[in-house]
Structures are given as structure tokens and as C-alpha cells.
Design an enzyme around this catalytic site. Structure first.
Site, PDB file in Angstrom:
ATOM      1  N   HIS A   7      11.339  -2.529  -2.734  1.00 18.84           N
ATOM      2  CA  HIS A   7      10.075  -3.096  -1.470  1.00 18.84           C
ATOM      3  C   HIS A   7      10.814  -3.134   0.097  1.00 18.84           C
ATOM      4  O   HIS A   7      10.784  -4.128   0.575  1.00 18.84           O
ATOM      5  CB  HIS A   7       9.638  -4.231  -1.875  1.00 18.84           C
ATOM      6  N   HIS A  30       2.178  -6.752  -7.470  1.00 22.38           N
ATOM      7  CA  HIS A  30       3.742  -6.695  -7.863  1.00 22.38           C
ATOM      8  C   HIS A  30       4.327  -7.453  -8.860  1.00 22.38           C
ATOM      9  O   HIS A  30       5.583  -8.371  -8.777  1.00 22.38           O
ATOM     10  CB  HIS A  30       4.419  -7.175  -6.432  1.00 22.38           C
ATOM     11  N   GLU A  39       7.393   2.730  -0.295  1.00 28.94           N
ATOM     12  CA  GLU A  39       7.360   2.350  -1.687  1.00 28.94           C
ATOM     13  C   GLU A  39       7.207   3.362  -2.590  1.00 28.94           C
ATOM     14  O   GLU A  39       5.743   3.461  -2.860  1.00 28.94           O
ATOM     15  CB  GLU A  39       6.697   0.779  -2.006  1.00 28.94           C
TER      16      GLU A  39
HETATM   17  C1  BGC Z   1       1.268  -3.957  -0.546  1.00 27.19           C
HETATM   18  C2  BGC Z   1       0.785  -5.019   0.536  1.00 27.19           C
HETATM   19  C3  BGC Z   1       1.303  -6.523   0.322  1.00 27.19           C
HETATM   20  C4  BGC Z   1       2.654  -6.586   0.234  1.00 27.19           C
HETATM   21  C5  BGC Z   1       3.346  -7.568   0.281  1.00 27.19           C
HETATM   22  C6  BGC Z   1       2.550  -4.085  -0.248  1.00 27.19           C
HETATM   23  O1  BGC Z   1       3.404  -3.125  -1.023  1.00 27.19           O
HETATM   24  O2  BGC Z   1       0.790  -2.859  -0.458  1.00 27.19           O
HETATM   25  O3  BGC Z   1      -0.644  -5.289   0.334  1.00 27.19           O
HETATM   26  O4  BGC Z   1       0.774  -7.430   1.169  1.00 27.19           O
HETATM   27  O5  BGC Z   1       3.308  -5.582  -0.479  1.00 27.19           O
HETATM   28  O6  BGC Z   1       4.340  -7.946   0.943  1.00 27.19           O
END
Ligand code: BGC
Length: 335
Positions: A180, A110, A300
């Protein structure tokens, strides 16, 4: 309720910068709050079938919680420069090795240690929405190129939150942006989303290894718990014994959307039978990360995780001659 956009102070960061909260209100009792910190969707308030409003995403009441709470769950935030994982924080770009910050084990997740979700975005109101801009500097978290970003949130009269992303760069780079938000259509704080009925328009997914890094394969969902092509109560699929779910500890998968062209197409539909609330997601993106950590679920919309290391996946490369655009619409209704 009077439709419009208003703002108020939300808090002050440890370094003294002020954070504002913008409230978007429409004519039908829907209200969305966006923070200038992380471009976070702090709340979405939507009526149920009896007109009773509830907060349908998970959020925090204070800035301090967004800044300090661990584990960092990216609640409601704009995620980038690259959403999800890049294996070992490394990839080749035009023959050069790019090395990124690693912040999830040995991998990049991310956008790195300080992703777009932890930046303060310059924000201005527009009719029915807000425009957020942020300039990501050359070398930030290891990414090449100065990236100029613009994200527009619009609350429509049809009870939809529309998100338009735009970006341009002065050097070739990679870009993969998402939001998110964790949805709970029964209302934040009401417990597990197991009763939600989910339909995702995807007949394939990208399998992952034990670090949740794509193997590079694109597999069919047939016969797996990820086959959500018909409306499915989530609880009936929360069987962690299944190999696909055991690896991720539940649902945390990139589903490959069945698309017919490049425009906005249906990605998912979620119904919560108790409240009657229905969420439909449309997107221009090729994939959606479906993540269920218990009391919320994410949709997402994105390019596939680790695309920079998988040339067979749709490209996430952005060149100075190009403009990155992406749109996702989360629309609410009742049944
Ligand atoms: C990911 C997860 C991760 C999470 C974090 C998601 O987009 O796919 O693996 O733990 O974000 O909050």
C-alpha cells in the site's frame, strides 16, 4: 554509495516488541527502508534527472506514528489476508459461511482490525534484499487456515524494487496480498500529485456501490475519467462531479489490467514532469487499485475487491495443495 543491506533499531511497540528498519542500498543512488512492523516500505529514495535524491513515497519518521495515526492509511504496508473490501465481512467457502472482522463500516477492509500491516514480521537479510515471514493463525480476523507467508523485497541494480509474495495454507482459505505505498515522484511533502502524468494499462474496471463494494459488473473505462490508457495529467481528471469519481470521492478504483498471460506484464507508468522521475509498475496480478488521496497515489496490484463473493472474478481461493505466488516490480527511471 555502497550497495548492501543493513539494519538498525526503529522503535519499540507498546507491548515491548522491538521493530527494526532494514536499509537496502544499490549502486545507483537508490535506497529503500523496510520495517519489520507491517513489512512497511518506510521510504524509497530515488534521484531526479539531475541526480538529486528525494523520498518518493509517503512515510512516517517514527514507529509511534505508524501505530497511532488516524485515519489508518496503510502507508507502505503489506496488506492482507485479503486486500480491499469483503462485503459485510462474509462469504461462502465450500458451502460454509465464513465471518470476518468488520472494520470499515459494516464491511471488512484490508484484512480486518489487525491486518498484516500491523503484525511484526520475522525478517532476515539476503543479498540485495530482505525476506519477511509471518504465520497467520487459523481463525485470525475470522479467516480459516494457518497461512504461512513469505514476502521478499529486492532492490535491483536497475533501480527497481521487486516484491515477491508466497503463501501456503493448511485449510482452504482466501488470499489477496498487496503493498500500500503512496507515491509522490516530486518528493514526499511536495503537495498534490495533480501534476503527475499517469498511464494505466486497463480498458475495464469493477464499478462499485456507495460503500465501495463491487456491483459484480466489469465495465469498460471508455468515456470515464478512469480511461488512463494514454498518458494523462491527473489534475485534468480530478472532476468529482463525474459519477464514477463522485461515488469514491475521487480516484479509488480497481482497474482490470489488459493482460496477455499469467506472467509479469506492464500495469502502469507514472511520470512527474518537474523532477523527470518515472515509475513503471509490472505485475502478475489481474488488477490494480488506483487510489489518490491528494498528495500521494497508490498502485495496489491485486485481485479484485470482494472476489470471494463474486465467482465471476478471478479466484482468490487458496487450497492446501496450492502455493500462492505474486510478483510486483516498481522500477524507477528519469526522463
Ligand atoms: C482503499 C480505500 C481506502 C484506503 C485506506 C485503499 O486501498 O481502496 O478505499 O480508504 O485503502 O487507506
Amino acid at each position: 554509495m555502497t550497495a548492501g543491506v543493513s539494519s538498525q533499531p526503529f522503535g519499540v511497540l507498546p507491548d515491548g516488541r522491538a521493530v527494526e528498519a532494514y536499509t537496502l542500498t544499490n549502486e545507483h543512488g537508490m535506497r529503500v527502508v523496510i520495517l519489520t512492523y507491517g513489512g512497511i516500505v518506510q521510504s524509497i529514495e530515488v534521484p531526479d534527472r539531475h541526480g538529486e535524491p528525494a523520498y518518493v513515497t509517503l512515510g512516517f519518521a517514527t514507529l509511534d506514528e505508524y501505530v497511532t495515526r488516524e485515519p489508518h492509511m496503510y502507508r507502505g504496508a503489506i496488506v492482507g489476508r485479503f486486500a480491499n473490501r469483503i462485503a459485510h465481512g462474509e462469504f461462502a467457502l465450500d458451502g460454509r459461511t465464513i465471518t470476518l472482522a468488520t472494520n470499515r463500516g459494516k464491511h471488512h477492509l484490508h484484512g480486518g482490525s489487525t491486518g498484516f500491516d500491523r503484525r511484526v514480521w520475522t525478517t532476515r537479510p539476503v543479498p540485495q534484499g530482505v525476506v519477511l515471514t509471518y504465520t497467520s493463525t487459523d481463525g485470525e480476523e475470522g479467516y480459516p487456515g494457518t497461512l504461512d507467508l513469505e514476502v521478499t523485497y529486492t532492490l535491483t541494480v536497475e533501480n527497481a524494487l521487486r516484491i515477491d509474495y508466497r503463501a501456503s495454507t493448511d485449510k482452504t482459505t482466501v488470499v489477496n496480498l498487496t503493498n500500500h505505498a503512496y507515491f509522490n515522484l516530486a518528493g514526499a511533502g511536495s503537495g498534490s500529485v495533480g501534476g503527475h502524468v499517469v498511464e494505466i494499462n486497463a480498458s475495464r474496471f469493477t464499478p462499485v456501490d456507495e460503500d465501495l463494494i463491487p456491483t459484480g459488473e466489469v465495465a469498460k473505462v471508455d468515456g470515464t475519467p478512469l480511461d488512463l490508457r494514454t498518458p494523462t495529467a491527473l489534475a485534468s481528471r480530478m472532476d468529482d462531479a463525474h459519477p464514477e469519481l463522485r461515488i469514491a470521492g475521487g480516484f479509488d478504483h480497481n482497474l482490470v489490467l489488459d493482460r496477455t498471460g499469467p506472467g509479469l506484464e506492464p500495469a502502469a507508468r507514472v511520470t512527474e514532469p518537474g523532477s523527470g522521475r518515472v515509475l513503471s509498475a509490472h505485475t502478475t496480478e489481474p488488477g490494480v487499485q488506483f487510489f489518490v488521496p491528494g498528495d500521494g497515489l497508490t498502485l495496489e496490484t491485486q485481485h479484485f475487491p470482494d472476489s470471494p463473493n463474486n465467482p465471476q472474478f478471478p479466484s482468490t481461493v487458496l487450497r492446501p495443495t496450492q502455493t500462492y505466488t505474486s510478483t510486483t516490480i516498481y522500477a524507477f527511471a528519469v526522463t
